[in-house]
Design a protein around this motif. Structure first.
Motif, PDB file in Angstrom:
ATOM      1  N   UNK A  73       0.841  -1.212   0.000  1.00 38.96           N
ATOM      2  CA  UNK A  73       0.000   0.000   0.000  1.00 38.96           C
ATOM      3  C   UNK A  73       0.874   1.259   0.000  1.00 38.96           C
ATOM      4  N   UNK A  74       1.900   1.280   0.858  1.00 37.16           N
ATOM      5  CA  UNK A  74       2.770   2.464   0.927  1.00 37.16           C
ATOM      6  C   UNK A  74       3.509   2.662  -0.385  1.00 37.16           C
ATOM      7  N   UNK A  75       3.953   1.576  -1.006  1.00 36.52           N
ATOM      8  CA  UNK A  75       4.669   1.687  -2.287  1.00 36.52           C
ATOM      9  C   UNK A  75       3.722   2.159  -3.394  1.00 36.52           C
ATOM     10  N   UNK A  76       2.468   1.684  -3.360  1.00 36.17           N
ATOM     11  CA  UNK A  76       1.509   2.144  -4.385  1.00 36.17           C
ATOM     12  C   UNK A  76       1.188   3.625  -4.213  1.00 36.17           C
ATOM     13  N   UNK A  77       1.409   4.146  -2.996  1.00 31.69           N
ATOM     14  CA  UNK A  77       1.200   5.586  -2.779  1.00 31.69           C
ATOM     15  C   UNK A  77       2.487   6.373  -3.046  1.00 31.69           C
ATOM     16  N   UNK A  78       3.532   5.672  -3.512  1.00 27.91           N
ATOM     17  CA  UNK A  78       4.830   6.278  -3.871  1.00 27.91           C
ATOM     18  C   UNK A  78       5.662   6.710  -2.671  1.00 27.91           C
ATOM     19  N   UNK A  79       5.379   6.178  -1.487  1.00 29.90           N
ATOM     20  CA  UNK A  79       6.211   6.497  -0.313  1.00 29.90           C
ATOM     21  C   UNK A  79       7.528   5.725  -0.393  1.00 29.90           C
TER      22      UNK A  79
END
Ligand code: CP
Length: 315
Positions: A73-79
Motif C-alpha cells: 500500500x505504501x509503495x503504491x502511494x509512492x512512499x
C-alpha cells in the motif's frame, strides 16, 4: 476527553483503535478505499500521494498479510518504505522501543506502522512521537487491529451493500482476538443491526454483551439466517491455560463445515482474517468454497491501508 487519534479539528491523526472513532471517519476511510481499488488494475499501480514521505513498518510480532499489504500500500502511494526486521534490529541488543522510534525519527520518518504483542504499544508510541508523525496500529496484543476491522467491513460492504439490514456472526476465540474487538466496534458504529458472537463460554470476554452483541454458544442456532460468517483463529499463543478439550473437539463443535454453513442464508459470505487453521476453525471445503471471500479480504486490505495512510498524510 479528547480522542488521541483525532486532531482538534476532528481529523484523523493516528489510527490506534476503532473504538471511539466516529462513523464519519470510518465512512471517510471506506469511501477513500473505494477510490483506490482500481489502482491495482492499472498498468502502473501507483499514485503520487505519499511521494517524498517515509513510512516505517515496525513488526515486533509475526505477520504475513498485514506487513506485506502495508508495504504494498505504501509503495503504491509512492512512499519510501522501510520494513524493519525486528529480530535483526538493535531491539535484540536491548534497545528500548522508544529509542528505536527516536532513531528512525532522526532519519526523517513520517509514519510508523506498528505491530506488537503488548496491548497499548501503538498508543505509547503515538504519545511519544513529534506532532508531524502519524502512528498506525497494525495489531497490539489482544486489544485492537483497526485496519483488519476496516478491511473486513469494506469487504462486507462490497458483497452486502445494505449495512443497515445485515445479520453478522463472529465465531470462535473472541476472548483473545483483537480482530473481533475491532470488527465489533466497526460493525456497530456503522449501524449493522445484529452482530452475534458464537463461542464456548471459556473463549468469551466477561460482559461481552456490553459491546452490543448477541451471545450464542450453539453454532446451529447462532448461524441461523445470518448474512455474514466471520471465523476467528484460535489464538493459542495467548491462552494461559487449557481452555479447550482438543482441536478435534473444537472443530466438531465450532469448526465451520458445509453442513453448519447451511444454517446461514443461502448467499451468506464466509470470512477469516488469517492465518487459517484448516480442520480446526474451518473445513477446507468451506474455506475454498464459493461462499468464501477470504482472499478478497486480503486484496481489499491494500486499498483500505492506502486509504488510511493517505488520509493521515493529509490527502
Ligand atoms: N490478519 C492478520 O493480521 O494476519 P497476519 O498476522 O498475517 O498479519
Amino acid at each position: 476527553m479528547q480522542n488521541p487519534q483525532l486532531t482538534d479539528d476532528g481529523e484523523l491523526k493516528h489510527l490506534l483503535s476503532i473504538e471511539g472513532l466516529p462513523k464519519r471517519i470510518l465512512n471517510q476511510i471506506l469511501d477513500t478505499a473505494e477510490s483506490f481499488v482500481g489502482v491495482a488494475e492499472r498498468e502502473v499501480k501507483k499514485v503520487p500521494l505519499l511521494r517524498g514521505k517515509t513510512v516505517c513498518n515496525l513488526f515486533f510480532e509475526n505477520s504475513t498479510r498485514t506487513r506485506t499489504t502495508f508495504e504494498i500500500a505504501a509503495k503504491r502511494l509512492s512512499a519510501d518504505v522501510i520494513t524493519l526486521n525486528v529480530s535483526t534490529s538493535s531491539q535484540s541488543k536491548g534497545e528500548t522501543i522508544l529509542d528505536t522510534i527516536d532513531n528512525l525519527t532522526a532519519m526523517h520518518a513520517d509514519m510508523f506502522v506498528v505491530r506488537h504483542a503488548q496491548s497499548g504499544a501503538a498508543h505509547m508510541i503515538a504519545k511519544h512521537v513529534a506532532p508531524h508523525i502519524s502512528v498506525i496500529n497494525a495489531g497490539d496484543g489482544s486489544h485492537a487491529h483497526p485496519t483488519q476491522g476496516l478491511l473486513d467491513v469494506f469487504t462486507i460492504r462490497k458483497y452486502k451493500p445494505d449495512m443497515h439490514n445485515l445479520r453478522v456472526a463472529i465465531v470462535g476465540d473472541v476472548l483473545h482476538s483483537r480482530v473481533a474487538r475491532s470488527e465489533i466496534h466497526a460493525l456497530t458504529t456503522l449501524g449493522v443491526p445484529e452482530v452475534r458472537v458464537i463461542a464456548p463460554k471459556t473463549l468469551l470476554p466477561q460482559d461481552v454483551e456490553k459491546l452490543g452483541v448477541h451471545v450464542y454458544h450453539d453454532m446451529n442456532e447462532g448461524l441461523k439466517d445470518v448474512d455474514v460468517v466471520m471465523m476467528l483463529r484460535l489464538q493459542n499463543e495467548r491462552m494461559t491455560s487449557a481452555m479447550l478439550p482438543s482441536a478435534q473437539e473444537y472443530f466438531k463443535t465450532y469448526g465451520l463445515t458445509a453442513e453448519k454453513l447451511a444454517e446461514a442464508k443461502h448467499d451468506a459470505i464466509v470470512m477469516h482474517p488469517g492465518p487459517m487453521n484448516r480442520g480446526v476453525e474451518i473445513d477446507s471445503a468451506v474455506a475454498d468454497g464459493t461462499q468464501s471471500v477470504i482472499l478478497p479480504q486480503v486484496t481489499y486490505g491494500i486499498a483500505v491501508r492506502m486509504a488510511v495512510m493517505s488520509i493521515l498524510a493529509g490527502n
